[in-house]
Design an enzyme around this catalytic site. Structure first.
Site, PDB file in Angstrom:
ATOM      1  N   SER A 131      30.343  51.711  27.128  1.00 20.19           N
ATOM      2  CA  SER A 131      31.376  51.222  28.051  1.00 20.19           C
ATOM      3  C   SER A 131      32.754  51.825  27.783  1.00 20.19           C
ATOM      4  O   SER A 131      33.611  51.789  28.660  1.00 20.19           O
ATOM      5  CB  SER A 131      31.472  49.693  27.964  1.00 20.19           C
ATOM      6  OG  SER A 131      31.738  49.288  26.641  1.00 20.19           O
ATOM      7  N   ASP A 157      40.410  43.658  27.669  1.00 23.08           N
ATOM      8  CA  ASP A 157      39.543  42.485  27.649  1.00 23.08           C
ATOM      9  C   ASP A 157      39.071  42.255  26.221  1.00 23.08           C
ATOM     10  O   ASP A 157      39.586  42.863  25.291  1.00 23.08           O
ATOM     11  CB  ASP A 157      38.382  42.634  28.653  1.00 23.08           C
ATOM     12  CG  ASP A 157      37.456  43.790  28.302  1.00 23.08           C
ATOM     13  OD1 ASP A 157      37.431  44.217  27.123  1.00 23.08           O
ATOM     14  OD2 ASP A 157      36.742  44.266  29.198  1.00 23.08           O
ATOM     15  N   HIS A 165      37.580  45.881  25.119  1.00 22.20           N
ATOM     16  CA  HIS A 165      38.006  47.232  25.502  1.00 22.20           C
ATOM     17  C   HIS A 165      39.518  47.431  25.519  1.00 22.20           C
ATOM     18  O   HIS A 165      40.268  46.508  25.840  1.00 22.20           O
ATOM     19  CB  HIS A 165      37.441  47.566  26.892  1.00 22.20           C
ATOM     20  CG  HIS A 165      35.959  47.424  26.958  1.00 22.20           C
ATOM     21  ND1 HIS A 165      35.350  46.315  27.507  1.00 22.20           N
ATOM     22  CD2 HIS A 165      34.976  48.233  26.522  1.00 22.20           C
ATOM     23  CE1 HIS A 165      34.032  46.447  27.406  1.00 22.20           C
ATOM     24  NE2 HIS A 165      33.780  47.608  26.811  1.00 22.20           N
TER      25      HIS A 165
END
Ligand SMILES: *[C@@H]1O[C@H](CO)[C@@H](O)[C@H](O)[C@H]1NC(C)=O
Ligand SMILES: *[C@@H]1O[C@H](CO)[C@@H](O)[C@H](O)[C@H]1NC(C)=O
Ligand SMILES: *[C@@H]1O[C@H](CO)[C@@H](O)[C@H](O)[C@H]1NC(C)=O
Ligand SMILES: *[C@@H]1O[C@H](CO)[C@@H](O)[C@H](O)[C@H]1NC(C)=O
Length: 380
Positions: A37, A345, A348
């Protein structure tokens, strides 16, 4: 008048020179991006069963031009985008799953992003990880059944996709040109965090050294496969101090980082350093650059002000303690000064933090990227 044609001729010559100059602009290196991600630019949007996704607001709130979610786990661009930018592109190449059958035929075809949130070095990583970390709860209708559908694209599959692209390119431009294209390409890989999270939170009985060794073997196999497919230039991004993610700090009563996760990230970096050194001596023409995400991030966490960060522990978007008890989604708390937060978040980095990381990778010194930096890799 004899001079009648002089001006138009001069003008047309001038225009020819201009367009030649445009055509002679330095050719940008093709870029292929693999990983999790941290580098995903929308792969998982194409996987209905995926829970590791960010294709809803407020993700993308600062995305240039649109302020719309794209699937990036960020308020805007991520590190893959900024790296691509420093090499002359607008942002990361598009996700493989978004390609049309004509995409490779375009004259300006110059790369693909295969990265998929939730994936790791081990094929088994995402499955346990997703249930353990309750990724993105609330976005999938309760009771929805996606049993046989993909939740993410494993690194093994990402490399298979790359292999299929190689076959398509060979069919289009022949094997000699394809070989040269791949040899000049930059291969960026950003992965490993999910493997370490999975190991830590599953309270696995596998001894630490044995587990790290299995990750190293997996990395070696992935790199050998890419090399055998024709890739030569590897920009490797190692694991950040993931024990300092807001999602992990909430497991520490003091709000501090989880030391064990950080220790594992450091230990894995040393192994990766040794592995790449060994491989590059064994494999003819292999060049690499290893980014030390641990060093660059811990520096900012310990001394945030020079980098203009005022918050390095809490997430900008989320809910609960440190905004890290749930994922960033509609209705979550959202900080105003997003450029002053290290974390977007619970897992990340913000766009601002991603930019800093890309600068360190592209032009940093040996403390952050070695034996050469990414800009030198492109020229190597
Ligand atoms: C690559 O080739 C396969 C088989 O011919 C085709 O199905 C696929 O659409 C092609 N992919 C791209 C991106 O061109
Ligand atoms: C929690 O954070 C403190 C620093 O605030 C650190 O000394 C301690 O080792 C951390 N605990 C764990 C379990 O990592
Ligand atoms: C921090 O902000 C100041 C003022 O806006 C700017 O001049 C400086 O370049 C910034 N530093 C970094 C590392 O971004
Ligand atoms: C890294 O990159 C820059 C160019 O972008 C180069 O000038 C510099 O020498 C490199 N830095 C180090 C310390 O290797």
């Amino acid at each position: 008048m004899e001079n009648k044609w002089v001006l138009p001729l001069a003008l047309s010559l001038f225009i020819t020179v201009l367009s030649l100059a445009a055509a002679a602009k330095p050719v940008l290196p093709p870029v292929f991006i693999f990983g999790d991600s941290t580098a995903d630019v929308g792969t998982n949007n194409f996987l209905p069963a995926s829970k590791a996704r960010a294709d809803f607001p407020p993700n993308g709130i600062d995305f240039p031009g649109t302020s719309k979610p794209t699937g990036r786990f960020s308020n805007g661009l991520n590190s893959a985008d900024f790296l691509a930018r420093y090499f002359g592109y607008k942002r990361s190449p598009s996700p493989f799953l978004s390609l049309k059958t004509t995409s490779l035929q375009k004259k300006k075809f110059n790369g693909i992003n295969f990265a998929s949130g939730g994936s790791g070095l081990l094929d088994t990583t995402g499955q346990t990880m997703l249930t353990l970390m309750k990724f993105g709860t609330g976005n999938i209708p309760f009771g929805a059944s996606f049993k046989n559908q993909k939740k993410f694209i494993s690194l093994t599959e990402q490399i298979q996709q790359f292999s299929s692209v190689k076959n398509n390119l060979t069919a289009l431009m022949g094997s000699v040109a394809t070989e040269k294209f791949l040899k000049d390409s930059l291969i960026f890989i950003s992965t490993g965090s999910n493997d370490l999270f999975g190991y830590y939170h599953s309270k696995s009985s596998i001894p630490k050294e044995k587990f790290l060794s299995s990750l190293e073997v997996a990395y070696e196999n992935h790199l050998k496969t890419l090399y055998n497919l024709g890739a030569r230039k590897f920009g490797i991004i190692s694991i950040a101090p993931i024990g300092c993610c807001p999602s992990q700090r909430i497991f520490n009563a003091t709000g501090g980082c989880l030391e064990e996760l950080n220790d594992n990230a450091i230990a894995f970096h040393s192994r990766l350093d040794a592995l790449l050194c060994k491989l590059s001596s064994e494999y003819k023409g292999m060049k690499y650059s290893l980014g030390n995400s641990y060093e660059m991030t811990i520096n900012v966490i310990q001394n945030p002000l020079p980098f203009n960060f005022t918050q390095v522990a809490a997430a900008c978007c989320g809910t609960g303690k440190l905004n890290a008890e749930n994922f960033c989604k509609r209705g979550a708390n959202l900080c105003l000064n997003r450029d002053q937060y290290l974390f977007w978040d619970r897992f990340h980095p913000t766009q601002a933090a991603s930019k800093l990381a890309a600068i360190a990778l592209y032009s940093g010194g040996p403390q952050f990227v070695s034996p050469i930096n990414f800009s030198q890799l492109a020229k190597a």
